[in-house]
Motif scaffolding. Structure first.
Motif, short mmCIF file in Angstrom:
data_model
loop_
_atom_site.label_atom_id
_atom_site.label_comp_id
_atom_site.label_asym_id
_atom_site.label_seq_id
_atom_site.Cartn_x
_atom_site.Cartn_y
_atom_site.Cartn_z
N SER A 4 -94.46 -83.06 -0.93
CA SER A 4 -95.30 -84.07 -1.58
C SER A 4 -96.58 -84.32 -0.79
O SER A 4 -96.60 -84.22 0.43
N ILE A 33 -99.60 -86.51 0.84
CA ILE A 33 -99.69 -87.78 1.54
C ILE A 33 -101.07 -88.35 1.24
O ILE A 33 -102.08 -87.73 1.55
N SER A 55 -96.22 -91.74 4.34
CA SER A 55 -95.25 -90.66 4.52
C SER A 55 -95.17 -89.80 3.27
O SER A 55 -95.58 -90.22 2.18
N GLY A 56 -94.67 -88.62 3.46
CA GLY A 56 -94.42 -87.67 2.37
C GLY A 56 -93.05 -87.06 2.60
O GLY A 56 -92.37 -87.36 3.59
N THR A 57 -92.64 -86.20 1.69
CA THR A 57 -91.31 -85.59 1.79
C THR A 57 -91.39 -84.10 1.52
O THR A 57 -92.11 -83.66 0.63
N ARG A 90 -88.83 -81.32 0.39
CA ARG A 90 -87.48 -81.12 -0.17
C ARG A 90 -87.16 -79.63 -0.12
O ARG A 90 -87.96 -78.81 -0.56
N ARG A 120 -92.25 -85.98 12.75
CA ARG A 120 -90.94 -85.94 12.07
C ARG A 120 -90.21 -87.26 12.12
O ARG A 120 -89.59 -87.68 11.16
N SER A 155 -91.15 -90.59 13.31
CA SER A 155 -91.84 -91.84 12.94
C SER A 155 -93.33 -91.57 13.02
O SER A 155 -93.77 -90.54 13.54
N ALA A 203 -83.94 -83.59 2.27
CA ALA A 203 -85.26 -84.22 2.23
C ALA A 203 -85.69 -84.55 3.66
O ALA A 203 -85.01 -85.29 4.37
N THR A 260 -88.64 -86.21 5.94
CA THR A 260 -89.78 -87.13 5.83
C THR A 260 -90.88 -86.68 6.78
O THR A 260 -90.63 -86.39 7.95
N HIS A 317 -94.08 -88.16 8.49
CA HIS A 317 -94.77 -89.41 8.80
C HIS A 317 -96.21 -89.09 9.18
O HIS A 317 -96.46 -88.23 10.02
#
Length: 172
Positions: free
Chosen positions: A52, A54, A69-71, A73, A114, A116, A144, A146, A148
């Motif tokens: 995704s 950001i 944040s984004g993800t 997958r 990765r 935070s 998933a 995340t 950051h």
């Protein structure tokens, strides 16, 4: 002639008697067997389903930090180890100096991590890439991760759109 006729008659009678004996004996059933192999090979496989964007949003260039944040997958074959690395982006190519760039060439630095928004940089080498183990293929087994992101705006950036493109590398 009589002998011949008699001889054929005797052979015919003997043949019929033999056939009768064969019919009287129980027939022995025959059973033949063979084998075959059923096989399949599952090869380890991984796929990035989606990474995704950001978006730090739209607003005035007020000094300060923004975190978003984004993800990412993905799916990997069960128990298959994998790593996910992020490159330095198109603007600088340096994971330690990522920047979004505007149309006028002005750059705004940002970081990706990765753990935070203040965690260590997420890069492409073994010490900075994310790692894990596959849970299986199919929607029930998605992983998933995340991403950051943090940007610091000074307040003196010109109006405009700023962007960078980061490449995700999934290795297994």
């Amino acid at each position: 002639m009589t002998l011949r006729h008699g001889r054929h008659t005797w052979i015919r009678r003997a043949g019929l008697a033999g056939l009768g004996l064969l019919c009287a004996l129980p027939l022995m059933a025959q059973t033949l067997t063979d084998t075959f192999v059923v096989r399949m090979e599952i090869q380890g496989s991984c796929v990035v389903l989606n990474a995704s964007d950001i978006d730090f949003g739209t607003g005035a260039a007020m000094p300060g930090q923004k975190e978003m944040s984004g993800t990412i997958r993905l799916q990997c074959t069960k128990d298959l180890p994998f790593t996910v690395g992020l490159d330095g982006g198109r603007t600088t190519g340096d994971v330690n100096a990522r920047a979004m760039e505007g149309a006028d060439g002005v750059r705004i630095p940002y970081t990706l991590s990765r753990d935070s928004a203040t965690g260590p940089n997420w890069g492409n080498d073994s010490s900075s890439a994310a790692s894990g183990v596959g849970a299986g293929l199919g929607s029930a087994h998605e992983i998933a991760l995340t991403v950051h992101a943090k940007v610091e705006v000074n307040g003196d950036e010109p109006a405009g759109q700023y962007a960078d493109t980061v490449t995700v590398t999934l290795s297994y």
